[in-house]
Design an enzyme around this catalytic site. Structure first.
Site, PDB file in Angstrom:
ATOM      1  N   LYS A 203       0.855  -1.185   0.000  1.00 16.91           N
ATOM      2  CA  LYS A 203       0.000   0.000   0.000  1.00 16.91           C
ATOM      3  C   LYS A 203       0.891   1.234   0.000  1.00 16.91           C
ATOM      4  CE  LYS A 203      -3.626   2.438   2.463  1.00 16.91           C
ATOM      5  NZ  LYS A 203      -4.616   2.408   3.535  1.00 16.91           N
TER       6      LYS A 203
ATOM      7  N   LYS B 129      -2.114  -1.552  -3.902  1.00 18.83           N
ATOM      8  CA  LYS B 129      -2.988  -0.384  -3.855  1.00 18.83           C
ATOM      9  C   LYS B 129      -2.166   0.889  -3.917  1.00 18.83           C
ATOM     10  CE  LYS B 129      -6.024   1.855  -0.589  1.00 18.83           C
ATOM     11  NZ  LYS B 129      -6.490   1.897   0.757  1.00 18.83           N
TER      12      LYS B 129
HETATM   13  C1  PBG Z   1      -7.403   3.626   5.445  1.00 14.97           C
HETATM   14  C2  PBG Z   1      -7.695   3.365   4.029  1.00 14.97           C
HETATM   15  C3  PBG Z   1      -7.525   4.266   2.976  1.00 14.97           C
HETATM   16  C4  PBG Z   1      -8.050   3.667   1.841  1.00 14.97           C
HETATM   17  C5  PBG Z   1      -8.505   2.400   2.205  1.00 14.97           C
HETATM   18  N1  PBG Z   1      -8.266   2.214   3.582  1.00 14.97           N
HETATM   19  C6  PBG Z   1      -7.006   5.652   2.971  1.00 14.97           C
HETATM   20  C7  PBG Z   1      -5.700   5.954   3.533  1.00 14.97           C
HETATM   21  O1  PBG Z   1      -4.850   5.088   3.742  1.00 14.97           O
HETATM   22  O2  PBG Z   1      -5.494   7.135   3.801  1.00 14.97           O
HETATM   23  C8  PBG Z   1      -8.124   4.334   0.498  1.00 14.97           C
HETATM   24  C9  PBG Z   1      -9.150   3.826  -0.452  1.00 14.97           C
HETATM   25  C10 PBG Z   1      -9.463   4.720  -1.595  1.00 14.97           C
HETATM   26  O3  PBG Z   1      -8.849   5.784  -1.826  1.00 14.97           O
HETATM   27  O4  PBG Z   1     -10.396   4.360  -2.327  1.00 14.97           O
HETATM   28  N2  PBG Z   1      -6.542   2.844   6.122  1.00 14.97           N
END
Ligand code: PBG
Length: 328
Positions: free
Chosen positions: A199, A252
């Site tokens: 991520k 992601k």
């Molecule tokens: C939070 C989380 C995020 C997303 C999924 N879980 C945002 C972040 O890490 O700030 C993002 C998903 C998206 O942008 O569609 N842990």
């Protein structure tokens, strides 16, 4: 003049029927996972401004959405809570409340649509007064090891509510093994883990943070989310998560990281998911609302791109629309 060519690749593209015979990758409704945003209340729907077509729903309407998605053949949803500031604190206590909005919604879905696979999100940010995925100490540092038990409690509470797959998105070190252990000790050996393994610290999460009002109150997420410049690190994170017991792994965001999806899918022994995130959705939606692109064709091509890169499942805000098109 007769031109002799040994190879004429165009022969395999002559007609739709031939093209369908030689097609290497296929998009199916069963590849799709729909993210849903939950708000408190009854019969409430609040559109997310930066994600046209997407709303936050109260639990009763989330259940209806799940019924529709199930009828369309979408196998899974992933849930995110949008909470009032008044329930947020430094330790994200609300995340382990068995009677909290999130847990009640999981239970309501499993009661009405038991066949729907419910995936949860594990990270502190929607519940944290700091807006970070981990615990912030007095010096503003994200403390990995204080965070682990908080994530474990959150996971067990979600499993108790009926969650099928726990998806930690926090990027703390060691959290997959820690959560696996906590789930097993609590008797949830059958509950799976989908690890957000690679991520990245991405600007593409902007609209999601609007939807949940979960942006960090200070600093950024770069000490835990990955540097967009790295790919070997994605492999390292993935292999660690598999070692710690992840049943599935994730990359992601999606579109700007298709090379990472390919690299991870080549080394992963477990299925790879890709998250087509909020900013990716917003860009395609905005261009189509301006009449600049053909929405349906662009979305289907994008989904196929994820499959071609090696993903076996796609978390996408387009899931309901795509399911309708594929069924139609
Ligand atoms: C939070 C989380 C995020 C997303 C999924 N879980 C945002 C972040 O890490 O700030 C993002 C998903 C998206 O942008 O569609 N842990």
């Amino acid at each position: 003049m007769t031109i002799t060519l040994t190879s004429r690749p165009r022969r395999n593209r002559v007609s739709e029927s031939i093209r369908s015979l030689v097609r290497e990758n296929h998009l199916k409704v069963s590849d799709l996972i729909m993210p849903l945003f939950i708000i408190d209340g009854t019969n409430k729907q609040q559109p997310v401004e930066s994600m046209p077509g997407i709303s936050r729903f109260s639990s009763d309407l989330i259940v209806q959405e799940c019924e529709t998605l199930h009828q369309l053949g979408v196998p899974a949803v992933v849930l995110f809570p949008a909470l009032e500031d008044s329930v947020k604190d430094a330790r994200a206590s609300e995340s382990a409340n068995d009677n909290g909005l999130y847990q009640r919604t999981i239970a309501a879905i499993k009661a009405s649509v038991p066949e729907m696979t419910v995936m949860t999100d594990v990270a502190m940010d929607p519940y944290s007064s700091d807006g970070h995925d981990g615990y912030v100490d007095k010096n503003g540092v994200i403390d990995n090891d204080i965070t682990l038990p908080i994530l474990a409690e959150m996971s067990v509470s979600q499993a108790r509510a009926g969650a099928d797959i726990i998806a930690p998105s926090d990027m703390m070190d060691g959290r997959v093994g820690f959560i696996r252990n906590a789930l097993d000790e609590a008797g949830y050996t059958h509950v799976g883990i989908l690890a957000y393994s690679a991520k990245y610290a991405s600007a593409y999460y902007g609209p999601f943070r609007d939807a949940l009002d979960s942006a960090p109150k200070h600093g950024d997420k770069k000490t835990y989310q990955m540097d967009p410049a790295n790919v070997k690190e994605a492999i390292r994170e993935t292999l660690l998560d598999i070692d710690e017991g992840a049943d599935m792994v994730m990359v992601k965001p999606g579109l700007p990281y298709l090379d990472v999806v390919r690299a991870v899918s080549e080394v992963s022994e477990v299925p790879v998911a890709v998250y087509n995130v909020s900013g990716e959705y917003a860009m395609i939606k905005a261009a189509s609302l301006n009449g600049w692109i053909d929405y349906k064709k662009v979305v289907l091509e994008t989904m196929l791109g994820f499959k071609r890169a090696g993903a076996s499942m796609i978390l996408t805000y387009h899931a309901k629309e795509v399911a309708r098109w594929l069924n139609g």
